[in-house]
Design an enzyme around this catalytic site. Structure first.
Site, mmCIF file in Angstrom:
data_model
loop_
_atom_site.group_PDB
_atom_site.id
_atom_site.type_symbol
_atom_site.label_atom_id
_atom_site.label_comp_id
_atom_site.label_asym_id
_atom_site.label_seq_id
_atom_site.Cartn_x
_atom_site.Cartn_y
_atom_site.Cartn_z
ATOM 1 N N ASP A 5 85.586 26.437 3.242
ATOM 2 C CA ASP A 5 86.203 27.012 4.560
ATOM 3 C C ASP A 5 85.247 26.689 5.646
ATOM 4 O O ASP A 5 83.811 26.570 5.580
ATOM 5 C CB ASP A 5 86.487 28.448 4.167
ATOM 6 C CG ASP A 5 87.765 28.544 3.396
ATOM 7 O OD1 ASP A 5 88.528 27.533 3.218
ATOM 8 O OD2 ASP A 5 88.243 29.650 3.074
ATOM 9 N N LYS A 60 89.970 26.309 8.424
ATOM 10 C CA LYS A 60 91.210 26.880 9.365
ATOM 11 C C LYS A 60 90.748 27.522 10.613
ATOM 12 O O LYS A 60 90.210 28.598 10.561
ATOM 13 C CB LYS A 60 91.855 27.952 8.502
ATOM 14 C CG LYS A 60 92.685 27.282 7.438
ATOM 15 C CD LYS A 60 93.307 28.504 6.572
ATOM 16 C CE LYS A 60 94.507 27.892 5.570
ATOM 17 N NZ LYS A 60 93.737 27.097 4.533
#
Length: 436
Positions: A201, A223
């Site tokens: 991530d 993200k």
């Protein structure tokens, strides 16, 4: 005559009689390892520390509530003389010598027939460090430091050692903590060091990626709030494909995998594909980031509860699962993740449902990172303050009286952002992906 070195050996004590004479702090330190080894422990002591007494009352060993007497070592395999009386320890050692029982003596190592090494364990490996011969015994603190360095290296993967068993393909969902690479768990760091593929991530502890060997494939699963993002379906597919190809895969997430981290979605997908999944919890940003700037989410006499809420959907939105009216009635702490975009609407909803306008609010941006900063406000001014100060994700927002408890507490609605908290430093890294 030069001192000869001790001969290292591992004792298999399961089901065998071990006698510990003395119930003080030495016994308190030694008993857990003996019990973990399955030894049939008999403790001889008229009094003990409270911790030792609690272990005895729980039936973990036999406690003879009296002083040592000749014959106590009958049928023993191993003994520890750990009283604060040298004469008693000498008598225990003498009986052990006569009965050919290995004996550790806490007050005089040179008079003992066995030494207790500085011991540590990591993933099935026991590390035992003894002083060498040919001179005076080394300071036990030095031996412990050597042990700790080896165990830490094995634990976090920085000390490479051949694996004694084949690597099992599968996926580990690893919570990386709030961002500072030092705040990942030992198990998480070890699995990361052993991985073939890392699906990372954006807000996981990305500094750790630089430590990976060149052969490790790193997949960017970033993200970006309201921007570019790798679709969850694509992430799931990447995990499945690499695991089925026989690789060891780490899904490195910020915070904890199951706190707004979609960890269960990934675990369910992998389970449906018959892939083994290991979940490694992480330190959630919901408690660690406030703590990093001196805010306790609970405090005696101030807050007996705290609630963690996702603020990515505003109040009144049909998709929202949050009961904002119920939250407004609570007296405890409210911690909001992914709430920067909607903090104004959230504050209005809490005010409308009765939360006092002067309720303190702290917005901690990029917590545990070198760029960490804290902006203080009240519920009435939170939305405006967030805009004025340019608060952006990732950030954790804390609502409640605990905001003003800590030594680093800022003014309720001061004119400027408070300085970075004490955890910020040059080696800090990005925060968890739940702090948006």
């Amino acid at each position: 005559m030069p001192e000869t070195p001790a001969y290292p050996v591992g004792l298999r004590l399961a089901g065998r009689r071990v006698v510990v004479v003395g119930g003080g702090t030495v016994a308190q330190r030694r008993l857990p390892a003996l019990l973990a080894a399955g030894a049939d422990v008999v403790l001889v002591a008229p009094v003990t520390t409270p911790a030792v007494e609690a272990m005895a009352e729980a039936g973990e060993f036999t406690w003879e509530r009296r002083a040592y007497q000749e014959g106590d070592l009958e049928a023993a395999w191993y003994a520890i003389a750990a009283t604060d009386e040298p004469a008693v320890n000498a008598a225990v050692t003498a009986e052990a010598e006569a009965r050919r029982v290995w004996c550790v003596r806490s007050d005089d190592a040179e008079a003992a027939t066995a030494w207790t090494p500085a011991t540590g364990r990591s993933e099935g490996v026991t590390v035992a460090v003894l002083s060498g011969g040919g001179g005076p015994r080394r300071d036990p603190r030095a031996l412990a430091a050597v042990r700790d360095a080896i165990v830490a290296g094995l634990g976090d993967g920085t000390l490479s050692a051949p694996r004694g068993r084949p690597r099992t393909p599968g996926v580990a969902l690893v919570g990386g903590g709030p961002g500072d690479p030092d705040l990942i768990t030992v198990r998480g760091r070890r699995l990361l060091a052993e991985a073939d593929v890392v699906v990372a991530d954006r807000l996981g502890p990305r500094d750790l990626l630089d430590e990976l060997p060149p052969h490790v494939e790193v997949i960017d699963a970033a993200k970006i709030p309201y921007g570019r993002a790798m679709a969850q379906e694509a992430i799931n597919q990447a995990l499945v494909e690499h695991a089925k190809a026989g690789r060891s895969v780490v899904r490195l997430k910020g915070g904890d995998p199951f706190v707004f981290g979609r960890g269960m979605e990934e675990a369910q997908q992998l389970a449906a594909e018959g892939i083994e999944v290991t979940v490694v919890p992480g330190i959630s940003s919901s408690v660690s980031v406030p703590a990093a700037v001196g805010i306790p989410v609970t405090h005696r006499g101030v807050a007996h509860e705290f609630t963690v809420v996702s603020g990515h959907v505003p109040p009144g939105d049909a998709r929202s699962l949050v009961d904002w009216s119920a939250l407004a009635r609570l007296r405890g702490t409210l911690v909001m993740l992914m709430a920067v975009e909607n903090i104004g609407a959230i504050a209005e909803a809490l005010l409308a449902h009765g939360r006092p306008a002067d309720t303190p609010v702290a917005m901690i941006q990029e917590g545990t990172m070198a760029t960490e900063r804290r902006v203080d406000a009240t519920l009435a001014t939170a939305g405006e303050r967030a805009r004025e100060q340019g608060v952006r994700p990732p950030a954790v927002i804390v609502v409640g009286d605990v905001v003003t408890v800590g030594p680093a507490a800022g003014p309720g609605a001061g004119p400027a952002a408070a300085p970075a908290g004490p955890a910020a430093g040059p080696d800090a890294a990005p925060a968890a992906d739940t702090r948006q």
